[in-house]
Design a protein around this motif. Structure first.
Motif, PDB file in Angstrom:
ATOM      1  N   VAL A  51       0.840  -1.201   0.000  1.00 46.46           N
ATOM      2  CA  VAL A  51       0.000   0.000   0.000  1.00 46.46           C
ATOM      3  C   VAL A  51       0.875   1.251   0.000  1.00 46.46           C
ATOM      4  O   VAL A  51       0.602   2.220  -0.727  1.00 46.46           O
ATOM      5  CB  VAL A  51      -0.953  -0.004   1.216  1.00 46.46           C
ATOM      6  N   ALA A  52       1.928   1.225   0.804  1.00 51.09           N
ATOM      7  CA  ALA A  52       2.843   2.367   0.864  1.00 51.09           C
ATOM      8  C   ALA A  52       3.527   2.593  -0.484  1.00 51.09           C
ATOM      9  O   ALA A  52       3.708   3.736  -0.921  1.00 51.09           O
ATOM     10  CB  ALA A  52       3.899   2.133   1.952  1.00 51.09           C
ATOM     11  N   ILE A  53       3.896   1.488  -1.149  1.00 47.45           N
ATOM     12  CA  ILE A  53       4.525   1.609  -2.469  1.00 47.45           C
ATOM     13  C   ILE A  53       3.555   2.228  -3.469  1.00 47.45           C
ATOM     14  O   ILE A  53       3.926   3.113  -4.265  1.00 47.45           O
ATOM     15  CB  ILE A  53       4.999   0.221  -2.963  1.00 47.45           C
ATOM     16  N   LEU A  54       2.305   1.781  -3.439  1.00 42.96           N
ATOM     17  CA  LEU A  54       1.295   2.328  -4.353  1.00 42.96           C
ATOM     18  C   LEU A  54       1.045   3.807  -4.081  1.00 42.96           C
ATOM     19  O   LEU A  54       0.971   4.627  -5.016  1.00 42.96           O
ATOM     20  CB  LEU A  54      -0.006   1.534  -4.211  1.00 42.96           C
ATOM     21  N   ILE A  55       0.933   4.152  -2.800  1.00 41.93           N
ATOM     22  CA  ILE A  55       0.731   5.560  -2.441  1.00 41.93           C
ATOM     23  C   ILE A  55       1.916   6.397  -2.896  1.00 41.93           C
ATOM     24  O   ILE A  55       1.756   7.494  -3.462  1.00 41.93           O
ATOM     25  CB  ILE A  55       0.519   5.709  -0.923  1.00 41.93           C
ATOM     26  N   SER A  56       3.124   5.878  -2.680  1.00 43.83           N
ATOM     27  CA  SER A  56       4.327   6.596  -3.087  1.00 43.83           C
ATOM     28  C   SER A  56       4.369   6.794  -4.596  1.00 43.83           C
ATOM     29  O   SER A  56       4.780   7.851  -5.085  1.00 43.83           O
ATOM     30  CB  SER A  56       5.560   5.829  -2.608  1.00 43.83           C
ATOM     31  N   ALA A  57       3.941   5.757  -5.347  1.00 47.35           N
ATOM     32  CA  ALA A  57       3.948   5.861  -6.809  1.00 47.35           C
ATOM     33  C   ALA A  57       2.971   6.927  -7.284  1.00 47.35           C
ATOM     34  O   ALA A  57       3.264   7.692  -8.218  1.00 47.35           O
ATOM     35  CB  ALA A  57       3.594   4.508  -7.416  1.00 47.35           C
ATOM     36  N   VAL A  58       1.805   6.988  -6.654  1.00 47.68           N
ATOM     37  CA  VAL A  58       0.805   7.991  -7.034  1.00 47.68           C
ATOM     38  C   VAL A  58       1.279   9.392  -6.662  1.00 47.68           C
ATOM     39  O   VAL A  58       1.191  10.338  -7.466  1.00 47.68           O
ATOM     40  CB  VAL A  58      -0.554   7.678  -6.371  1.00 47.68           C
ATOM     41  N   ILE A  59       1.767   9.528  -5.421  1.00 52.79           N
ATOM     42  CA  ILE A  59       2.261  10.840  -4.980  1.00 52.79           C
ATOM     43  C   ILE A  59       3.415  11.301  -5.853  1.00 52.79           C
ATOM     44  O   ILE A  59       3.584  12.496  -6.130  1.00 52.79           O
ATOM     45  CB  ILE A  59       2.683  10.774  -3.500  1.00 52.79           C
ATOM     46  N   GLY A  60       4.230  10.319  -6.324  1.00 54.02           N
ATOM     47  CA  GLY A  60       5.379  10.674  -7.159  1.00 54.02           C
ATOM     48  C   GLY A  60       4.991  11.327  -8.469  1.00 54.02           C
ATOM     49  O   GLY A  60       5.823  11.994  -9.108  1.00 54.02           O
ATOM     50  N   ASN A 168       8.635  -0.851  -8.993  1.00 56.05           N
ATOM     51  CA  ASN A 168       8.841  -0.507 -10.405  1.00 56.05           C
ATOM     52  C   ASN A 168       7.562  -0.705 -11.213  1.00 56.05           C
ATOM     53  O   ASN A 168       7.235   0.106 -12.087  1.00 56.05           O
ATOM     54  CB  ASN A 168       9.964  -1.364 -10.994  1.00 56.05           C
ATOM     55  N   ALA A 169       6.854  -1.798 -10.913  1.00 54.44           N
ATOM     56  CA  ALA A 169       5.606  -2.046 -11.632  1.00 54.44           C
ATOM     57  C   ALA A 169       4.590  -0.943 -11.342  1.00 54.44           C
ATOM     58  O   ALA A 169       3.906  -0.440 -12.259  1.00 54.44           O
ATOM     59  CB  ALA A 169       5.040  -3.405 -11.241  1.00 54.44           C
ATOM     60  N   ALA A 170       4.486  -0.539 -10.074  1.00 51.21           N
ATOM     61  CA  ALA A 170       3.554   0.528  -9.707  1.00 51.21           C
ATOM     62  C   ALA A 170       3.937   1.848 -10.371  1.00 51.21           C
ATOM     63  O   ALA A 170       3.068   2.591 -10.863  1.00 51.21           O
ATOM     64  CB  ALA A 170       3.534   0.691  -8.192  1.00 51.21           C
ATOM     65  N   THR A 171       5.241   2.128 -10.405  1.00 48.24           N
ATOM     66  CA  THR A 171       5.717   3.367 -11.028  1.00 48.24           C
ATOM     67  C   THR A 171       5.407   3.382 -12.519  1.00 48.24           C
ATOM     68  O   THR A 171       4.928   4.390 -13.067  1.00 48.24           O
ATOM     69  CB  THR A 171       7.230   3.530 -10.809  1.00 48.24           C
ATOM     70  N   VAL A 172       5.680   2.277 -13.204  1.00 46.93           N
ATOM     71  CA  VAL A 172       5.436   2.195 -14.649  1.00 46.93           C
ATOM     72  C   VAL A 172       3.948   2.342 -14.950  1.00 46.93           C
ATOM     73  O   VAL A 172       3.542   3.106 -15.837  1.00 46.93           O
ATOM     74  CB  VAL A 172       5.971   0.859 -15.217  1.00 46.93           C
ATOM     75  N   ILE A 173       3.106   1.623 -14.212  1.00 42.22           N
ATOM     76  CA  ILE A 173       1.663   1.650 -14.483  1.00 42.22           C
ATOM     77  C   ILE A 173       1.083   3.040 -14.232  1.00 42.22           C
ATOM     78  O   ILE A 173       0.352   3.595 -15.081  1.00 42.22           O
ATOM     79  CB  ILE A 173       0.948   0.603 -13.616  1.00 42.22           C
ATOM     80  N   THR A 174       1.392   3.622 -13.080  1.00 43.08           N
ATOM     81  CA  THR A 174       0.832   4.953 -12.758  1.00 43.08           C
ATOM     82  C   THR A 174       1.354   6.012 -13.726  1.00 43.08           C
ATOM     83  O   THR A 174       0.608   6.919 -14.127  1.00 43.08           O
ATOM     84  CB  THR A 174       1.184   5.350 -11.321  1.00 43.08           C
ATOM     85  N   THR A 175       2.610   5.897 -14.120  1.00 43.18           N
ATOM     86  CA  THR A 175       3.184   6.881 -15.051  1.00 43.18           C
ATOM     87  C   THR A 175       2.553   6.771 -16.433  1.00 43.18           C
ATOM     88  O   THR A 175       2.213   7.792 -17.068  1.00 43.18           O
ATOM     89  CB  THR A 175       4.708   6.685 -15.155  1.00 43.18           C
ATOM     90  N   VAL A 177      -0.423   5.601 -17.125  1.00 40.50           N
ATOM     91  CA  VAL A 177      -1.795   6.101 -17.017  1.00 40.50           C
ATOM     92  C   VAL A 177      -1.804   7.622 -17.084  1.00 40.50           C
ATOM     93  O   VAL A 177      -2.624   8.238 -17.809  1.00 40.50           O
ATOM     94  CB  VAL A 177      -2.455   5.604 -15.712  1.00 40.50           C
ATOM     95  N   ALA A 178      -0.904   8.259 -16.350  1.00 40.32           N
ATOM     96  CA  ALA A 178      -0.839   9.727 -16.347  1.00 40.32           C
ATOM     97  C   ALA A 178      -0.464  10.268 -17.723  1.00 40.32           C
ATOM     98  O   ALA A 178      -1.057  11.251 -18.200  1.00 40.32           O
ATOM     99  CB  ALA A 178       0.175  10.191 -15.300  1.00 40.32           C
ATOM    100  N   LEU A 179       0.507   9.619 -18.376  1.00 43.55           N
ATOM    101  CA  LEU A 179       0.948  10.090 -19.695  1.00 43.55           C
ATOM    102  C   LEU A 179      -0.176  10.007 -20.721  1.00 43.55           C
ATOM    103  O   LEU A 179      -0.443  10.970 -21.451  1.00 43.55           O
ATOM    104  CB  LEU A 179       2.144   9.255 -20.167  1.00 43.55           C
TER     105      LEU A 179
END
Length: 633
Positions: A51-60, A168-175, A177-179
């Motif tokens: 959960v913390a990783i997902l939150i961090s990825a979104v906040i990032g 890394n997976a969370a970062t790639v997916i959220t990024t 989606v944003a792009l």
């Protein structure tokens, strides 16, 4: 686990060595389930981490998005108040991301250390109950490596491989989606550059990996040379043969080759970083070009400079996690290999275990019976083939024989350091395999030739035999072993540190401490395996009486290497070629004119050759002199 180049960097890594390829672990449901069993007790904590990783990825994502708003709303409209608010929001999101990252890192580290704690406890307990044969066949370095290095490496798997994959997976997916939410056209332009990162990384990476492997091999060669030539024994050999210059030339040659490889690796890495740096800038440039074209040509009325700026920031956030995920197979394989090595030890079953409801009969003054015993460490190399004898209760038997004849093996069967391959060893009417194992060993006292002391105090080593022993009992045991005077003359007395393996004590002092330790244990059965071999004649004579007192009322077996011990035995057993070849008293065996006499005369040949000058011994009893000065079998 990360390979060379380090996790998170653009350096080449992600290649398996030939050895790793040859020893790929078998990945199946059972292995994965077994690994997950260590993580299961901490599933709640893992949930917090994810959960913390997902939150961090979104906040990032927010700082990049806020940057776009700063350009479009604050700068273009020249709104200072809005600019300050947005900057504060950007700072707050960065701070929140860091706080969440610290929390995630702490929980991750806690989970890793708890799993290591559990596995080390399990491994140590498991190894404690492995049979003696395990420790004589396995390399000590391998045991320590699996106990420490391999299990500690689990931390890299938990806090490294697993969390990095999720992160890394969370970062790639959220990024992504944003792009694609901002502009799917520019997102496609930015993603096109990813293959340009992958191909050179793989190509250059293989070359640099090979250079690094060669460099490591050469570094190992240098370490070996240094270890051999600069060790105490090695340096003496070099000096005695005047090989200083030759060793120096060898070192210069290896050092030169290692330096060349290191320079080659650095050159390869430098050019690689230049190329990768150029490629990572191509993506943003393409977005600027495409975005500028869309705005100038009015192809996309909704596209703004702020959006382009935000997408450039986001696309840079995408490249590194993608590259890490491409190495997932290698990291995953290495992690599984680590667990496989650990499980290999866990799966080794002890062949010597205490039977359920093991017996605890009284063994005081009971006979020890060997009934057609056969034993071998290797099925193709028998050590004992048919050993049968009985030591009457309360008597002392001596065992002699040529080196390697199996004398120590015979006595090791009593406390079940090994189990017979055929036949049986009994104490009284009870097979030793039917005893409760702890009880059996608690009734037996063993003094070996190679005395082992823990790196602690004299007191701690003595109390290993009897934890609740009183000070009076300690002193009495040490006096009987003729070591008390030595101890009290030390600055710290019984609290003197003996050093690693008793390094600070002489061989005789260590052996007398070992004898005192057995006296303190007060066993019912006594086994002396060359127990006085490290003592000089004066020290031996001083504790011989103590040993004789210790053996009174106890069934004893002595592997004797001194004539004085042999002569005091109730009977002598001569071992040769895996059987009891002869038995009897000293006189009867001499009269038998067989193996014992041959061993006797061979051992005492030098003294026997002096028989003609025995009258020059100034009245000293000739055979007494033999007993004092000559080592036996």
């Amino acid at each position: 686990m990360p390979g060379p180049g380090g996790r998170g960097g653009l350096g080449p890594r992600g290649f398996l060595t030939e050895e790793e390829k040859a020893n790929l672990p078998k990945v199946d449901k059972t292995l994965l389930k077994r690994i997950l069993s260590y993580m299961k007790p901490y599933r709640i904590q893992f949930l917090f981490v994810f959960v913390a990783i997902l939150i961090s990825a979104v906040i990032g994502l927010l700082p990049s998005i806020i940057t776009g708003k700063i350009v479009d709303q604050a700068l273009i409209n020249k709104d200072m108040a809005l600019l300050i608010r947005l900057l504060f929001m950007a700072f707050a999101t960065l701070a929140a991301s860091q706080i969440v990252g610290v929390l995630e890192s702490y929980i991750n580290a806690w989970i890793s250390q708890r799993i290591i704690f559990d596995m080390k406890n399990q491994m140590y307990h498991h190894l404690q109950y492995m049979p003696h044969s395990f420790f004589t066949t396995e390399k000590q370095g391998d045991i320590i490596t699996r106990m420490n290095t391999d299990i500690s490496g689990v931390s890299s798997v938990i806090s490294g491989t697993l969390s990095h994959v999720v992160s890394n997976a969370a970062t790639v997916i959220t990024t992504l989606v944003a792009l694609f939410t901002m502009s799917w056209q520019l997102a496609i332009v930015g993603v096109i550059i990813i293959p340009l990162l992958i191909l050179p990384t793989k190509r250059v990476g293989r070359n640099q990996w090979q250079i690094r492997s060669d460099s490591q091999a050469k570094n190992d060669e240098m370490n070996q040379l240094i270890n051999e030539s600069l060790s105490v024994s090695g340096s003496v050999l070099v000096k005695l043969f005047t090989r200083e210059e030759r060793e120096y030339e060898r070192f210069v040659k290896v050092n030169s080759e290692l330096t060349s490889l290191n320079l080659k690796e650095q050159r390869s890495g430098s050019w690689f970083r230049v190329v990768m740096g150029m490629f990572t800038q191509v993506g943003p440039l393409l977005i600027y070009f495409a975005g500028g074209y869309f705005i100038i040509s009015r192809m996309d009325e909704n596209l703004t400079v702020g959006t382009i700026t935000a997408m450039v920031a986001l696309i840079n956030r995408l490249y590194r996690p993608v590259q890490d995920l491409l190495n997932l197979q290698v990291d995953f394989t290495r992690s599984l290999a680590l667990f496989s090595r650990i499980f290999e030890y866990f799966d080794m079953k002890s062949s010597i275990v205490s039977p359920e409801n093991g017996l605890k009969p009284d063994v005081t003054c009971r006979e020890i019976v060997y009934d057609h015993v056969a034993f071998s460490y290797d099925p193709d190399v028998p050590i004992l083939t048919d050993v049968s004898f009985t030591v009457p209760g309360g008597q002392m038997y001596a065992i002699v024989g040529p080196s390697g004849s199996g004398k120590s093996t015979i006595v090791n069967l009593i406390p079940r350091l090994y189990d017979v391959c055929a036949g049986s060893v009994r104490i009284g009417d009870t097979d030793v395999r039917d005893f409760d194992l702890s009880y059996l060993r608690s009734t037996i006292g063993v003094v070996t030739q190679e005395t082992y002391l823990f790196n602690g105090t004299i007191r701690e080593n003595l109390l290993y035999a009897k934890e609740d022993a009183t000070e009076e009992e300690l002193i009495s045991a040490c006096k009987n072993a003729n070591i008390h005077d030595f101890i009290i003359n030390q600055p710290d007395g019984y609290d003197t540190i003996v050093g690693n393996r008793g390094l600070k004590l002489s061989g005789g002092e260590k052996q007398r401490l070992s004898i005192a330790r057995v006296i303190l244990k007060d066993p019912k059965i006594l086994i002396l395996d060359e127990a006085t071999s490290a003592l000089d004649s004066i020290s031996e004579n001083a504790i011989q009486e103590a040993l004789e007192l210790l053996m009174q009322g106890r069934t004893s077996i002595v592997i004797a290497h001194r004539l004085s011990t042999i002569l005091k035995a109730d009977a002598i057993l001569v071992v040769k070629d895996g059987v009891i070849a002869e038995r009897g008293t000293h006189e009867s065996l001499i009269d038998l004119n067989g193996i014992y006499k041959e061993l006797y005369e061979t051992q005492f040949r030098q003294v026997l050759d002096m028989e003609g000058t025995a009258d020059k011994l100034d009245g000293t009893d000739y055979w007494g002199k033999v007993e004092e000065e000559t080592m036996g079998f």
